[in-house]
Design a protein around this motif. Structure first.
Motif, PDB file in Angstrom:
ATOM      1  N   SER A 250      -7.486   0.047  -4.754  1.00  0.00           N
ATOM      2  CA  SER A 250      -7.231   0.990  -3.488  1.00  0.00           C
ATOM      3  C   SER A 250      -6.270   0.218  -2.633  1.00  0.00           C
ATOM      4  O   SER A 250      -6.001   0.574  -1.441  1.00  0.00           O
ATOM      5  N   ARG A 251      -5.596  -0.869  -2.942  1.00  0.00           N
ATOM      6  CA  ARG A 251      -4.841  -1.703  -2.230  1.00  0.00           C
ATOM      7  C   ARG A 251      -3.822  -0.906  -1.474  1.00  0.00           C
ATOM      8  O   ARG A 251      -3.045   0.062  -2.034  1.00  0.00           O
TER       9      ARG A 251
ATOM     10  N   ALA B 266       0.142  -1.594  -7.923  1.00  0.00           N
ATOM     11  CA  ALA B 266      -1.314  -1.797  -7.954  1.00  0.00           C
ATOM     12  C   ALA B 266      -1.635  -1.127  -9.195  1.00  0.00           C
ATOM     13  O   ALA B 266      -1.081  -0.417  -9.825  1.00  0.00           O
TER      14      ALA B 266
ATOM     15  N   ARG C 109       1.688   2.863  -5.777  1.00  0.00           N
ATOM     16  CA  ARG C 109       1.048   1.969  -4.509  1.00  0.00           C
ATOM     17  C   ARG C 109       1.784   0.680  -5.086  1.00  0.00           C
ATOM     18  O   ARG C 109       1.391   0.115  -6.223  1.00  0.00           O
TER      19      ARG C 109
ATOM     20  N   THR D  44       1.716  -3.561  -4.299  1.00  0.00           N
ATOM     21  CA  THR D  44       0.858  -4.456  -3.791  1.00  0.00           C
ATOM     22  C   THR D  44       0.999  -5.416  -2.740  1.00  0.00           C
ATOM     23  O   THR D  44       0.289  -6.125  -2.130  1.00  0.00           O
TER      24      THR D  44
ATOM     25  N   GLY E 152       0.703  -1.094   0.013  1.00  0.00           N
ATOM     26  CA  GLY E 152       0.037   0.073   0.117  1.00  0.00           C
ATOM     27  C   GLY E 152       0.783   1.094  -0.007  1.00  0.00           C
ATOM     28  O   GLY E 152       0.194   2.292  -0.277  1.00  0.00           O
ATOM     29  N   ASP E 153       2.089   1.209   0.312  1.00  0.00           N
ATOM     30  CA  ASP E 153       2.960   2.342   0.397  1.00  0.00           C
ATOM     31  C   ASP E 153       3.282   2.658  -1.046  1.00  0.00           C
ATOM     32  O   ASP E 153       3.062   1.882  -2.004  1.00  0.00           O
TER      33      ASP E 153
END
Length: 113
Positions: free
Chosen positions: A112-113, A107, A90, A92, A61-62
């Motif tokens: 939205s991960r 991602a 981002r 995954t 998510g970063d």
């Protein structure tokens, strides 16, 4: 050329025309052919090119930043031409420092991960 006329000074004689056509054919052959991708002889040295690597641990998510993404050797990751495209994307999954970057880590847009 001795006939006179407005273009006589820069007209070619038959022997000069033969030299011109031979020179053009030689220049055309020297251009070679276009080949995309690495040649067989280049494939062995691809590992010595730079590629994109994660240089700091990243959690799922970063986002990729200039602080955690670098173009270094060996060439096992994505090409450095993708650097600007990947900034802000981002990831995954958790990624350890020293991991070559691949598109599978990123991602998809709208994810939205």
């Amino acid at each position: 050329r001795e006939d006179g006329g407005p273009d006589a000074a820069f007209s070619l004689e038959p022997s000069e025309m033969s030299q011109l056509t031979a020179g053009v054919a030689k220049a055309w052959a020297a251009m070679g052919t276009v080949r995309y991708g690495a040649t067989e002889s280049e494939k062995r040295s691809l590992q010595f090119r730079r590629s994109l690597y994660v240089v700091a641990d990243i959690k799922a998510g970063d986002r990729l930043t200039r602080d955690n993404l670098r173009a270094i050797r060996p060439g096992l990751g994505l090409s450095p031409k993708y650097f600007d495209h990947l900034l802000g994307q981002r990831v995954t999954r958790n990624i350890a420092s020293g991991t070559p970057v691949s598109f599978e880590m990123i991602a998809a847009e709208g994810d939205s991960r």
